[in-house]
Design a protein around this motif. Structure first.
Motif, PDB file in Angstrom:
ATOM      1  N   THR A  60      44.986  29.687  20.249  1.00 42.84           N
ATOM      2  CA  THR A  60      44.518  30.347  21.326  1.00 42.84           C
ATOM      3  C   THR A  60      44.442  29.489  22.908  1.00 42.84           C
ATOM      4  O   THR A  60      44.182  28.125  22.835  1.00 42.84           O
ATOM      5  N   GLN A  61      44.014  29.995  23.981  1.00 42.20           N
ATOM      6  CA  GLN A  61      43.976  29.427  25.197  1.00 42.20           C
ATOM      7  C   GLN A  61      42.838  28.285  24.991  1.00 42.20           C
ATOM      8  O   GLN A  61      42.983  27.210  25.801  1.00 42.20           O
ATOM      9  N   VAL A  70      51.077  28.652  21.698  1.00 46.31           N
ATOM     10  CA  VAL A  70      49.790  28.885  22.484  1.00 46.31           C
ATOM     11  C   VAL A  70      49.878  30.384  22.956  1.00 46.31           C
ATOM     12  O   VAL A  70      50.661  30.796  23.619  1.00 46.31           O
ATOM     13  N   ARG A 108      44.116  25.132  23.622  1.00 40.00           N
ATOM     14  CA  ARG A 108      45.551  24.686  24.272  1.00 40.00           C
ATOM     15  C   ARG A 108      45.373  23.024  24.268  1.00 40.00           C
ATOM     16  O   ARG A 108      46.306  22.431  23.996  1.00 40.00           O
ATOM     17  N   LYS A 109      44.303  22.536  24.821  1.00 40.55           N
ATOM     18  CA  LYS A 109      44.264  21.047  25.083  1.00 40.55           C
ATOM     19  C   LYS A 109      44.575  20.330  23.675  1.00 40.55           C
ATOM     20  O   LYS A 109      45.040  19.284  23.717  1.00 40.55           O
ATOM     21  N   GLU A 113      54.264  28.006  25.572  1.00 39.93           N
ATOM     22  CA  GLU A 113      53.166  28.589  26.408  1.00 39.93           C
ATOM     23  C   GLU A 113      53.348  30.035  26.365  1.00 39.93           C
ATOM     24  O   GLU A 113      54.465  30.674  26.364  1.00 39.93           O
ATOM     25  N   ASN A 114      52.219  30.856  26.307  1.00 36.39           N
ATOM     26  CA  ASN A 114      52.138  32.159  26.260  1.00 36.39           C
ATOM     27  C   ASN A 114      53.462  32.828  25.242  1.00 36.39           C
ATOM     28  O   ASN A 114      54.235  33.434  25.697  1.00 36.39           O
ATOM     29  N   ILE A 128      56.002  22.842  22.031  1.00 35.45           N
ATOM     30  CA  ILE A 128      54.858  23.728  22.615  1.00 35.45           C
ATOM     31  C   ILE A 128      55.500  24.895  23.308  1.00 35.45           C
ATOM     32  O   ILE A 128      56.177  24.624  24.155  1.00 35.45           O
TER      33      ILE A 128
END
Length: 579
Positions: free
Chosen positions: A342-343, A477, A346-347, A448-449, A446
């Motif tokens: 999840t956000q 993510v 993310r790191k 995103e969204n 990776i």
């Protein structure tokens, strides 16, 4: 309602204290037509100011007024396939006497939907009964080719090659779809077919949608075929005019056995001495007219795709093609390990990226998908550029570049070549990397969204890493962490089987959205279901092929009603002329 009249009512019944309540949905006089109670009841989609009871009465009276509804399918065909008459099916689908009659009616009407769809696909493709090339397949040629490979074909590759070679030996034009996940070895199978064509003194062509992919195929085919005396040539749009002229001359004179290229292969200057086999990679990325331009002279046709397509969709979208599937990966290839974050976490994805870059690996970062229109393409460019700046901050020691759809083809190719040569560590990209990008040093992706992508598209993107043989990873993510979204994305996290993923994508998103854009030529089905009606689809397809083999233009007297129905259905979806 009249006082003293006996009626039957249906609705939701509730009790509150001593008060009993019935929220009436329908009512009708006892002993009347009884269309809404005491039977299996049809439920229709309603327009404004229209009630179920009114529409049921209207349909009932319309059916009563009709004598026998004419059937477009010949009686002999209905008996052979054990199908109900159309008259019975239409009456029972609206007001079934029992569950068995309803099932019979559904089976017939679904069969009709798929039969007329398959007939349209076959007739509009012009591939219903074409005579093609006839190749001689010699055992010693096969032994020579297979013996020259640095690996042994898998059982799935051997099975698919046998299917292709059987087509090449027959007098009918081969029209075959070869499906296989990224890395399953489709190119080696295509190379074997091209070698057989060359040994028959016929030319072969392989058309790819991008220059990057065309160059990769050229390198692979050169490695497989050049040592066996097969002359392989590359033709792309970015080549200089003088170079192209030389290639045109060698193609026309027959000095070249196999030409690999992009849409440059279908320019009017390209004249083959005798084209025997056309291989089209990722066919859905070409327009229909572009594909047809390569097929002058009726070569055998092999279409390849790494996009896993559920069998039911392959049989309808590609109804004019036989389907072969390489459903086995070469030994030693490691599945990509996939993780869903999840956000909030993310790191962690970028901390893992930092570690892998430190070990000498490369990373793809995919920017969120934005649907394409002129304004939105610019938004996609902006999103990718902004993400690249953010990634550069998250990974300060890494060399970061950005790739997007507004760049020219030569710019994209040059950037990908630099990435392949390890000139930088991280490529932030839009989905232009989805097909045919081979970067052996990249082993982390990776996305995103990730919820903005279809499952099949995520699987395609994931296939871009792990090409160098080392363990590869994909991190999804999720910008939206709702239960429904996470449940959908866990399909990708848990499975690396592209066909399973594609089946789930079909169930969740429907056929029209499977590749992100609606496929033309596939109408909305009213009763048929692509996820559960595979047997009916296969029966309809076999019937359509048999009908057209015996009567290519449906001119026989017994097929006139069928032809009329086909035209009516074609006009309903905007096809003025079919036959």
């Amino acid at each position: 309602l009249k006082e003293g009249e006996k009626i039957v009512v249906t609705g939701r019944y509730s009790v509150r204290g001593r008060v009993r309540n019935l929220a009436v949905e329908y009512f009708e006089a006892e002993g009347g037509e009884q269309l809404s109670t005491g039977r299996i009841v049809p439920v229709y989609s309603l327009g404004e100011k229209m009630s179920q009871a009114w529409l049921r009465r209207s349909v009932w009276r319309a059916l009563e007024a009709l004598e026998e509804i004419p059937d477009p399918l010949p009686e002999t065909l209905r008996r052979e396939l054990n199908l109900a008459d159309l008259d019975f099916a239409l009456r029972q689908i609206h007001f079934p006497e029992n569950e068995a009659h309803l099932a019979r009616a559904l089976e017939r009407l679904k069969f009709d939907e798929f039969l007329f769809l398959e007939l349209r696909v076959l007739l509009t493709s012009g591939a219903s009964a074409l005579v093609g090339q006839i190749f001689e397949v010699r055992e010693e040629d096969l032994r020579t080719f297979l013996g020259s490979l640095p690996f042994e074909l898998t059982a799935a590759q051997k099975r698919v090659l046998d299917e292709i070679l059987a087509d090449m030996q027959s007098e009918r034009q081969m029209a075959r779809l070869l499906q296989g996940d990224v890395g399953s070895g489709k190119t080696a199978v295509a190379a074997a077919a091209l070698y057989v064509a060359a040994r028959n003194r016929k030319q072969g062509a392989l058309m790819a949608p991008t220059e990057i992919l065309a160059k990769q195929h050229f390198e692979n085919l050169t490695r497989y075929l050049w040592p066996l005396g097969v002359r392989v040539e590359l033709l792309t749009g970015s080549m200089k005019a003088g170079e192209k002229k030389q290639v045109y001359r060698r193609i026309e004179s027959g000095e070249v056995d196999v030409v690999v290229g992009t849409h440059a292969l279908i320019q009017k200057e390209v004249r083959f001495r005798e084209l025997g086999l056309a291989v089209i990679d990722e066919e859905h990325r070409f327009g229909v007219m572009q594909r047809r331009a390569l097929l002058q002279g009726r070569p055998d046709v092999l279409v390849m795709t790494a996009t896993p397509i559920p069998r039911s969709l392959a049989l309808t979208l590609y109804g004019d093609l036989e389907v072969s599937v390489i459903d086995e990966m070469p030994p030693g290839r490691k599945p990509v390990k996939t993780r869903l974050l999840t956000q909030k976490s993310r790191k962690d994805a970028y901390a893992f990226a930092r570690r892998l870059i430190g070990e000498g690996h490369q990373v793809f970062v995919v920017a969120p998908l934005i649907e394409e229109s002129d304004a939105e393409v610019m938004a996609e460019v902006r999103a990718a550029t902004e993400l690249a700046a953010e990634v550069a901050c998250l990974l300060p020691e890494a060399r970061v570049e950005v790739l997007h759809g507004r760049m020219k083809a030569e710019e994209k190719d040059a950037l990908m070549e630099r990435f392949r040569n390890r000139d930088f560590d991280v490529l932030v990209s839009t989905t232009v990397i989805e097909v045919g990008v081979d970067i052996p040093g990249a082993n982390l992706m990776i996305i995103e969204n990730a919820e903005r992508f279809g499952l099949a598209q995520l699987h395609q993107l994931r296939g871009r890493v792990g090409r160098g043989g080392e363990q590869a990873y994909c991190i999804l993510v999720a910008g939206d962490a709702s239960r429904k979204t996470m449940q959908r994305l866990r399909v990708i996290e848990k499975s690396t089987d592209g066909f399973y993923v594609a089946e789930q994508d079909l169930k969740l998103r429907g056929p029209g959205e499977l590749r992100g854009t609606r496929q033309s030529g596939l109408p909305d089905l009213q009763l048929g279901d692509l996820t559960s009606d595979v047997e009916i689809i296969e029966q309809a397809r076999a019937t359509a092929k048999r009908l057209l083999e015996g009567d290519p233009y449906l001119t026989a007297p017994e097929h006139q009603a069928l032809k009329r129905e086909l035209r009516l259905r074609g006009e309903a979806v905007g096809l003025r002329e079919i036959i």
